[in-house]
Design a protein around this motif. Structure first.
Motif, PDB file in Angstrom:
ATOM      1  N   MET A   1       0.837  -1.194   0.000  1.00  0.00           N
ATOM      2  CA  MET A   1       0.000   0.000   0.000  1.00  0.00           C
ATOM      3  C   MET A   1       0.877   1.251   0.000  1.00  0.00           C
ATOM      4  O   MET A   1       1.935   1.260   0.617  1.00  0.00           O
ATOM      5  N   LEU A   2       0.380   2.279  -0.680  1.00  0.00           N
ATOM      6  CA  LEU A   2       1.127   3.538  -0.767  1.00  0.00           C
ATOM      7  C   LEU A   2       0.380   4.638  -0.012  1.00  0.00           C
ATOM      8  O   LEU A   2      -0.815   4.848  -0.230  1.00  0.00           O
ATOM      9  N   PHE A   3       1.094   5.325   0.845  1.00  0.00           N
ATOM     10  CA  PHE A   3       0.520   6.415   1.627  1.00  0.00           C
ATOM     11  C   PHE A   3       1.285   7.681   1.297  1.00  0.00           C
ATOM     12  O   PHE A   3       2.489   7.638   1.060  1.00  0.00           O
ATOM     13  N   ASN A   4       0.579   8.814   1.273  1.00  0.00           N
ATOM     14  CA  ASN A   4       1.304  10.072   1.099  1.00  0.00           C
ATOM     15  C   ASN A   4       0.926  11.067   2.180  1.00  0.00           C
ATOM     16  O   ASN A   4      -0.196  11.080   2.678  1.00  0.00           O
ATOM     17  N   GLU A  23       1.974   5.317  11.581  1.00  0.00           N
ATOM     18  CA  GLU A  23       0.547   5.383  11.239  1.00  0.00           C
ATOM     19  C   GLU A  23       0.271   4.656   9.920  1.00  0.00           C
ATOM     20  O   GLU A  23      -0.710   3.904   9.805  1.00  0.00           O
ATOM     21  N   ALA A  24       1.131   4.846   8.924  1.00  0.00           N
ATOM     22  CA  ALA A  24       0.963   4.181   7.628  1.00  0.00           C
ATOM     23  C   ALA A  24       1.063   2.660   7.784  1.00  0.00           C
ATOM     24  O   ALA A  24       0.273   1.910   7.199  1.00  0.00           O
ATOM     25  N   ILE A  25       2.028   2.216   8.588  1.00  0.00           N
ATOM     26  CA  ILE A  25       2.204   0.776   8.815  1.00  0.00           C
ATOM     27  C   ILE A  25       0.964   0.202   9.504  1.00  0.00           C
ATOM     28  O   ILE A  25       0.440  -0.844   9.102  1.00  0.00           O
ATOM     29  N   THR A  26       0.481   0.892  10.523  1.00  0.00           N
ATOM     30  CA  THR A  26      -0.718   0.438  11.249  1.00  0.00           C
ATOM     31  C   THR A  26      -1.906   0.349  10.303  1.00  0.00           C
ATOM     32  O   THR A  26      -2.631  -0.652  10.286  1.00  0.00           O
ATOM     33  N   GLU A  27      -2.086   1.390   9.492  1.00  0.00           N
ATOM     34  CA  GLU A  27      -3.226   1.426   8.572  1.00  0.00           C
ATOM     35  C   GLU A  27      -3.134   0.336   7.503  1.00  0.00           C
ATOM     36  O   GLU A  27      -4.149  -0.180   7.043  1.00  0.00           O
ATOM     37  N   SER A  28      -1.908  -0.023   7.111  1.00  0.00           N
ATOM     38  CA  SER A  28      -1.727  -1.050   6.076  1.00  0.00           C
ATOM     39  C   SER A  28      -2.099  -2.441   6.589  1.00  0.00           C
ATOM     40  O   SER A  28      -2.422  -3.332   5.807  1.00  0.00           O
ATOM     41  N   GLY A  29      -2.005  -2.637   7.905  1.00  0.00           N
ATOM     42  CA  GLY A  29      -2.268  -3.949   8.486  1.00  0.00           C
ATOM     43  C   GLY A  29      -1.110  -4.918   8.352  1.00  0.00           C
ATOM     44  O   GLY A  29      -1.214  -6.074   8.754  1.00  0.00           O
ATOM     45  N   VAL A  30       0.018  -4.433   7.779  1.00  0.00           N
ATOM     46  CA  VAL A  30       1.188  -5.307   7.616  1.00  0.00           C
ATOM     47  C   VAL A  30       1.852  -5.534   8.976  1.00  0.00           C
ATOM     48  O   VAL A  30       2.108  -4.587   9.725  1.00  0.00           O
ATOM     49  N   ASN A  31       2.133  -6.791   9.275  1.00  0.00           N
ATOM     50  CA  ASN A  31       2.757  -7.149  10.543  1.00  0.00           C
ATOM     51  C   ASN A  31       4.260  -7.380  10.396  1.00  0.00           C
ATOM     52  O   ASN A  31       5.046  -6.955  11.232  1.00  0.00           O
ATOM     53  N   GLU A  32       4.634  -8.081   9.307  1.00  0.00           N
ATOM     54  CA  GLU A  32       6.050  -8.370   9.039  1.00  0.00           C
ATOM     55  C   GLU A  32       6.364  -7.949   7.609  1.00  0.00           C
ATOM     56  O   GLU A  32       5.711  -8.426   6.669  1.00  0.00           O
ATOM     57  N   GLY A  33       7.342  -7.089   7.430  1.00  0.00           N
ATOM     58  CA  GLY A  33       7.675  -6.651   6.080  1.00  0.00           C
ATOM     59  C   GLY A  33       8.687  -5.522   6.088  1.00  0.00           C
ATOM     60  O   GLY A  33       9.511  -5.419   6.999  1.00  0.00           O
ATOM     61  N   GLU A  94      14.644   6.045   2.734  1.00  0.00           N
ATOM     62  CA  GLU A  94      15.148   5.093   3.731  1.00  0.00           C
ATOM     63  C   GLU A  94      14.256   3.855   3.665  1.00  0.00           C
ATOM     64  O   GLU A  94      13.042   3.969   3.429  1.00  0.00           O
ATOM     65  N   THR A  95      14.851   2.695   3.858  1.00  0.00           N
ATOM     66  CA  THR A  95      14.105   1.447   3.968  1.00  0.00           C
ATOM     67  C   THR A  95      14.052   1.061   5.446  1.00  0.00           C
ATOM     68  O   THR A  95      15.093   1.061   6.119  1.00  0.00           O
ATOM     69  N   VAL A  96      12.863   0.749   5.936  1.00  0.00           N
ATOM     70  CA  VAL A  96      12.692   0.434   7.356  1.00  0.00           C
ATOM     71  C   VAL A  96      12.063  -0.956   7.480  1.00  0.00           C
ATOM     72  O   VAL A  96      11.086  -1.271   6.791  1.00  0.00           O
ATOM     73  N   ILE A  97      12.627  -1.787   8.347  1.00  0.00           N
ATOM     74  CA  ILE A  97      12.062  -3.118   8.613  1.00  0.00           C
ATOM     75  C   ILE A  97      10.832  -2.965   9.499  1.00  0.00           C
ATOM     76  O   ILE A  97      10.834  -2.179  10.452  1.00  0.00           O
ATOM     77  N   ILE A  98       9.795  -3.729   9.153  1.00  0.00           N
ATOM     78  CA  ILE A  98       8.570  -3.758   9.969  1.00  0.00           C
ATOM     79  C   ILE A  98       8.508  -5.101  10.682  1.00  0.00           C
ATOM     80  O   ILE A  98       8.627  -6.157  10.047  1.00  0.00           O
ATOM     81  N   THR A  99       8.352  -5.075  11.986  1.00  0.00           N
ATOM     82  CA  THR A  99       8.130  -6.310  12.728  1.00  0.00           C
ATOM     83  C   THR A  99       7.140  -6.039  13.862  1.00  0.00           C
ATOM     84  O   THR A  99       7.170  -4.963  14.462  1.00  0.00           O
ATOM     85  N   GLY A 100       6.247  -6.977  14.068  1.00  0.00           N
ATOM     86  CA  GLY A 100       5.214  -6.784  15.081  1.00  0.00           C
ATOM     87  C   GLY A 100       4.310  -5.606  14.760  1.00  0.00           C
ATOM     88  O   GLY A 100       3.745  -4.977  15.662  1.00  0.00           O
ATOM     89  N   VAL A 126       5.117   6.789   1.802  1.00  0.00           N
ATOM     90  CA  VAL A 126       5.479   5.575   2.557  1.00  0.00           C
ATOM     91  C   VAL A 126       4.852   4.403   1.830  1.00  0.00           C
ATOM     92  O   VAL A 126       3.619   4.290   1.717  1.00  0.00           O
ATOM     93  N   LYS A 127       5.706   3.538   1.268  1.00  0.00           N
ATOM     94  CA  LYS A 127       5.253   2.324   0.585  1.00  0.00           C
ATOM     95  C   LYS A 127       5.453   1.164   1.551  1.00  0.00           C
ATOM     96  O   LYS A 127       6.585   0.870   1.944  1.00  0.00           O
ATOM     97  N   VAL A 128       4.354   0.517   1.924  1.00  0.00           N
ATOM     98  CA  VAL A 128       4.410  -0.566   2.904  1.00  0.00           C
ATOM     99  C   VAL A 128       4.185  -1.905   2.195  1.00  0.00           C
ATOM    100  O   VAL A 128       3.225  -2.062   1.428  1.00  0.00           O
ATOM    101  N   MET A 129       5.117  -2.839   2.429  1.00  0.00           N
ATOM    102  CA  MET A 129       5.036  -4.178   1.792  1.00  0.00           C
ATOM    103  C   MET A 129       5.271  -5.241   2.840  1.00  0.00           C
ATOM    104  O   MET A 129       6.124  -5.065   3.721  1.00  0.00           O
ATOM    105  N   GLY A 130       4.541  -6.363   2.720  1.00  0.00           N
ATOM    106  CA  GLY A 130       4.797  -7.455   3.635  1.00  0.00           C
ATOM    107  C   GLY A 130       3.611  -8.379   3.818  1.00  0.00           C
ATOM    108  O   GLY A 130       2.577  -8.199   3.162  1.00  0.00           O
ATOM    109  N   ASP A 131       3.810  -9.336   4.753  1.00  0.00           N
ATOM    110  CA  ASP A 131       2.804 -10.359   5.052  1.00  0.00           C
ATOM    111  C   ASP A 131       2.313 -11.049   3.791  1.00  0.00           C
ATOM    112  O   ASP A 131       1.253 -10.901   3.307  1.00  0.00           O
TER     113      ASP A 131
END
Ligand code: ZN
Length: 131
Positions: A1-4, A23-33, A94-100, A126-131
């Motif tokens: 998902m892409l957030f601006n 906030e973008a990560i929470t809204e995406s619902g991605v847990n690991e990515g 920047e690339t950021v690891i998402i966990t939990g 913020v481009k969120v990828m994962g799960d």
């Protein structure tokens, strides 16, 4: 998902955008990515640095001003070549690891939007990828 996101900046400085990225990560619902935080401007940048002592933000800009002064040899008519140099040196993303479901950051790390030629209306993605 892409957030601006949009923000209004000062002349120069670092703006803490950790809350927006979270906030973008929470809204995406991605847990690991992973997520990419990206700045689509040529006189601004994204970085990760200390979030505890506010003097670090001031020193960050003061140090870059010393490394990249506004040299008389610059030809760019807009007169902001120093800001263009700072933008490329710090980098557009920047690339950021998402966990939990949260960004994996050190205790003293924050994610920053760096303004080198403000004040301006700016945006970042913020481009969120994962799960
Ligand atoms: Zn320019």
């Amino acid at each position: 998902m892409l957030f601006n996101f949009q923000l209004s900046t000062q002349a120069q400085g670092l703006v803490d955008i950790t809350a927006e990225v979270t906030e973008a990560i929470t809204e995406s619902g991605v847990n690991e990515g992973i997520c990419i935080v990206y700045c689509p401007h040529t006189t601004a940048a994204i970085t990760i640095n200390e979030n505890a002592d506010p003097d670090v933000k001031t020193d960050f800009i003061a140090g870059l001003d010393r490394i990249f002064p506004d040299f008389e040899i610059f030809r760019h008519a807009e007169g902001n070549s120093d800001a263009h140099l700072k933008s490329s040196a710090v980098g557009a993303s920047e690339t950021v690891i998402i966990t939990g479901g949260k960004p994996l950051l050190g205790t003293w790390q924050g994610i920053y939007f760096c303004e080198f030629d403000g004040p301006r209306k700016r945006k970042f993605y913020v481009k969120v990828m994962g799960d």
